[in-house]
Design an enzyme around this catalytic site. Structure first.
Site, PDB file in Angstrom:
ATOM      1  N   HIS A  84       0.900  -1.122   0.038  1.00 43.60           N
ATOM      2  CA  HIS A  84       0.075   0.104  -0.095  1.00 43.60           C
ATOM      3  C   HIS A  84       1.113   1.206  -0.008  1.00 43.60           C
ATOM      4  O   HIS A  84       1.969   1.083   0.506  1.00 43.60           O
ATOM      5  CB  HIS A  84      -0.831  -0.036   1.268  1.00 43.60           C
ATOM      6  CG  HIS A  84      -2.098  -1.134   1.203  1.00 43.60           C
ATOM      7  ND1 HIS A  84      -2.941  -1.041   2.136  1.00 43.60           N
ATOM      8  CD2 HIS A  84      -2.323  -2.091   0.440  1.00 43.60           C
ATOM      9  CE1 HIS A  84      -3.692  -1.893   1.672  1.00 43.60           C
ATOM     10  NE2 HIS A  84      -3.300  -2.650   0.565  1.00 43.60           N
ATOM     11  N   GLU A  86       0.828   4.268   1.352  1.00 47.15           N
ATOM     12  CA  GLU A  86       1.483   4.817   2.678  1.00 47.15           C
ATOM     13  C   GLU A  86       2.313   3.993   3.256  1.00 47.15           C
ATOM     14  O   GLU A  86       3.298   4.478   4.247  1.00 47.15           O
ATOM     15  CB  GLU A  86       0.350   5.199   3.518  1.00 47.15           C
ATOM     16  CG  GLU A  86      -0.740   4.193   3.914  1.00 47.15           C
ATOM     17  CD  GLU A  86      -1.898   4.004   3.059  1.00 47.15           C
ATOM     18  OE1 GLU A  86      -2.891   3.662   3.548  1.00 47.15           O
ATOM     19  OE2 GLU A  86      -1.541   3.970   1.859  1.00 47.15           O
ATOM     20  N   CYS A 114      -6.148   1.601   5.548  1.00 48.11           N
ATOM     21  CA  CYS A 114      -6.807   0.506   6.099  1.00 48.11           C
ATOM     22  C   CYS A 114      -6.107   0.016   7.402  1.00 48.11           C
ATOM     23  O   CYS A 114      -5.269   0.896   8.091  1.00 48.11           O
ATOM     24  CB  CYS A 114      -6.457  -0.753   5.098  1.00 48.11           C
ATOM     25  SG  CYS A 114      -4.727  -1.247   4.895  1.00 48.11           S
ATOM     26  N   CYS A 117      -2.276  -0.283   7.625  1.00 41.77           N
ATOM     27  CA  CYS A 117      -1.625   0.896   7.210  1.00 41.77           C
ATOM     28  C   CYS A 117      -1.804   1.980   8.692  1.00 41.77           C
ATOM     29  O   CYS A 117      -0.920   2.617   9.067  1.00 41.77           O
ATOM     30  CB  CYS A 117      -2.097   1.564   6.180  1.00 41.77           C
ATOM     31  SG  CYS A 117      -1.690   0.803   4.813  1.00 41.77           S
TER      32      CYS A 117
END
Length: 216
Positions: A84, A86, A114, A117
């Site tokens: 992801h 980030e 999410c 993260c």
């Protein structure tokens, strides 16, 4: 001196444009022109990710006006389930700084983080988080869960939601609409008989005058 004086109104106008673009809600929540500018950088990364077939999410880790790291989703290209935007940006920021604590840094990401993260945000001690579009299906910074705001955790960074939310959301909806169209076209192509197959089917007369299909 005249050049400097002339440049200042231009910079002020640019900052004003960024502020108006973000909207009053983001400003009340604490976003500034620099944070909005970083979100625009993240959106540019997201556009690039979409061209590569990745879900268009971009993220920037920055300290003041300095970009520490920037990344986009890369799960499809790397096969990494944790790819992801980030999360990768925070990982690279720690490596670039030689320290895992990012307490003096901010994070701008185009989609609400999410649970994975959000946990990384807490563990890396990110100072502030700005995100664009809400994620009602997996968001963990206010939509489904509020992990960074959980009082049982030892780090609770300020979360500012909705920075350029409409623009960030459009990137995602356009990407998924295009992907649905491509998949639908692929299904139609796989079920449609080929011209050669159509030409190879002829109708012949069976004994007794009845028609039957034969493949030649």
């Amino acid at each position: 001196m005249r050049r400097r004086a002339a440049a200042r109104p231009g910079r002020a106008a640019a900052r004003g444009a960024l502020v108006r673009m973000a909207g009053p809600r983001a400003l009340r929540a604490g976003a500034r022109a620099n944070d909005i500018g970083m979100m625009l950088r993240a959106m540019a990364l997201a556009r690039g990710a979409a061209h590569r077939g990745e879900v268009p999410v971009g993220a920037v880790v920055y300290r003041g006006r300095t970009v520490v790291s920037a990344h986009a989703n890369d799960r499809e290209s790397t096969g990494d389930p944790t790819g992801h935007a980030e999360l990768v940006a925070m990982r690279e920021a720690g490596r670039a700084r030689g320290a895992w604590r990012l307490s003096d840094c901010s994070l701008a990401v185009t989609l609400e983080p999410c649970a994975m993260c959000a946990g990384a945000i807490v563990n890396s001690r990110v100072g502030r988080v700005f995100f664009g579009a809400h994620d009602p299906k997996a968001g963990a910074c206010g939509s489904l869960w509020s992990i960074p705001a959980d009082g049982r955790l030892n780090h609770r960074p300020p979360i500012v939601a909705g920075i350029l939310a409409r623009q960030c959301g459009r990137q995602l909806t356009a990407f998924f609409a295009r992907r649905r169209q491509e998949r639908s076209a692929a299904r139609d192509a796989s079920t449609k008989p080929s011209p050669s197959a159509s030409r190879s089917t002829a109708v012949a007369k069976a004994p007794g005058g009845r028609s039957k299909a034969t493949r030649t």
